[in-house]
Enzyme design. Sequence first.
Site, PDB file in Angstrom:
ATOM      1  N   CYS A  85       1.871   0.593   1.632  1.00 34.97           N
ATOM      2  CA  CYS A  85       2.366   0.531   0.252  1.00 34.97           C
ATOM      3  C   CYS A  85       2.276   1.906  -0.420  1.00 34.97           C
ATOM      4  CB  CYS A  85       1.617  -0.559  -0.522  1.00 34.97           C
ATOM      5  SG  CYS A  85       2.428  -1.002  -2.073  1.00 34.97           S
ATOM      6  N   HIS A  97       2.906  -5.262   2.949  1.00 36.91           N
ATOM      7  CA  HIS A  97       1.456  -5.432   3.123  1.00 36.91           C
ATOM      8  C   HIS A  97       1.177  -6.247   4.377  1.00 36.91           C
ATOM      9  CE1 HIS A  97       0.052  -3.820  -0.754  1.00 36.91           C
ATOM     10  NE2 HIS A  97       1.279  -4.134  -1.137  1.00 36.91           N
ATOM     11  N   GLU A 141      -1.585  -6.860   5.667  1.00 34.75           N
ATOM     12  CA  GLU A 141      -2.801  -7.667   5.445  1.00 34.75           C
ATOM     13  C   GLU A 141      -2.524  -8.942   4.669  1.00 34.75           C
ATOM     14  OE1 GLU A 141      -1.932  -5.037   3.772  1.00 34.75           O
ATOM     15  OE2 GLU A 141      -2.616  -5.146   1.682  1.00 34.75           O
TER      16      GLU A 141
END
Lengths: 216, 257
Positions: A84, A194, A196
């Site tokens: 990001c 993202h 994650e």
Amino acid sequence: MSSVIAVVDYGMGNLRSVSKALEHVAADNQQVIVTSDADEIARAERIVFPGQGAARDCMKHLNDRALTGVVLQAAHEKPFLGICMGMQVLMAHSEENGGIKCMDMYAGDVCAFADESLQTQMQSLKIPHMGWNRVAHKQAHPLWQNIAEDSRFYFVHSYYVAPDDDSLVAGTTEYGIEFVSAIARENVFAAQFHPEKSAHDGLQLLKNFCLWQGHV
Amino acid sequence: MALAKRIIPCLDVDNGRVVKGVQFVDIRDAGDPVEVARRYDAEGADEITFLDITASSDDRETIVHVVEEVANEVFIPLTVGGGIRTLDDVRRMLNAGADKVAINTAAVFNPEFVREASASVGSQCIVVAIDAKKVSGEGEPLRWEIFTHGGRKPTGLDAIEWAKKMVGYGAGEILLTSMDRDGTKVGFDLPLTRAISEAVSVPVIASGGVGDLDHLADGVLKGKADAVLAASIFHFAEYSIHEAKQHMADRGIEMRL
């Protein structure tokens, strides 16, 4: 021997998600640390460089903590994953906050979706670009291993990178326009989305990173 | 357009348990939040929202632990709302593993808080939750106002103007609940949803009233919502998240399947 994956903490956002996801997929001999210590970053075998928020704050925090140099150094020599804002600040310059000089690892700009010419073209496009969107692979890369072409990842951003050199582009996504959603060169991979927060495919990408030796 | 519309199951959490009331009364126990979140993740939920409806602030720590536990094993976006009043509350939730916080009552009483919070942690982390109720009478132009305290207290604020103001103050997303529809299972207030969605530049999550899968699809197709939120139809296993997504896809909506 234990090998360290360092998540760079420079005060820009929640790093718990990133570190927990990495712990979830890391090998037994890999240790995930969250750190703002330049020596720890320099010693780590792999670097994850996340970040969210505004470009101005991001660069300010990096500079205040004197981390710009050590992060750039790492980006030149070991497996390095930008996420990001951690991708955006690798560029030379961002349009955000009235214009911000970034780390200048790669030539090119960070541009706003809200740019007027785009808005007319895209009509009622919601900003931020938030949610699950497809990523097309633009180069074969070890980090795409076991991830299908056009898989969906979770995005939340209002700016996107526009590198001068097309050969940097590792993935693209459509949101009114086609924008660069991943870049890669040598030991660096960076994503606008993202991993994650991207469920199975995101974890797969992080797992690939944990295994990656930094060669394309 | 390749961006998928989102389905967001909502977990109303009271004292560490998932509960669901009908228009804020008649609360039924729906399980352990970590187990429920894990199941939704496995079924393909695009995000999960926790609303902390614990009345006493003594139990505030409970929701922090719930978020921490879920964030340790569920790798999709998590939003937490309920009782978020200070920057400290915001940071505590984000540090526990939330990606976004929903600010509701505190925004009404102190709009500057939204500005402070978005300046501090970024707009992408700040959801403003709006509880709106229709106030126009039969035959009058449609009008909705903001209500607080679970729909009991009117504020006199026009819902559309309020939504625009909150976006101006840095809200990155609007969570819009129709207090008329919440818990009724008759579907979203579609004119309200559409009016707000067309009035603001940020994504809008429709909430309140989902009773079947067509309601979810209508929220997107007719209400122009970017995401749809529902609780009870998923908690009591009437439908799985996957069924809901498949149904929406069958009606021509771009979904992550």
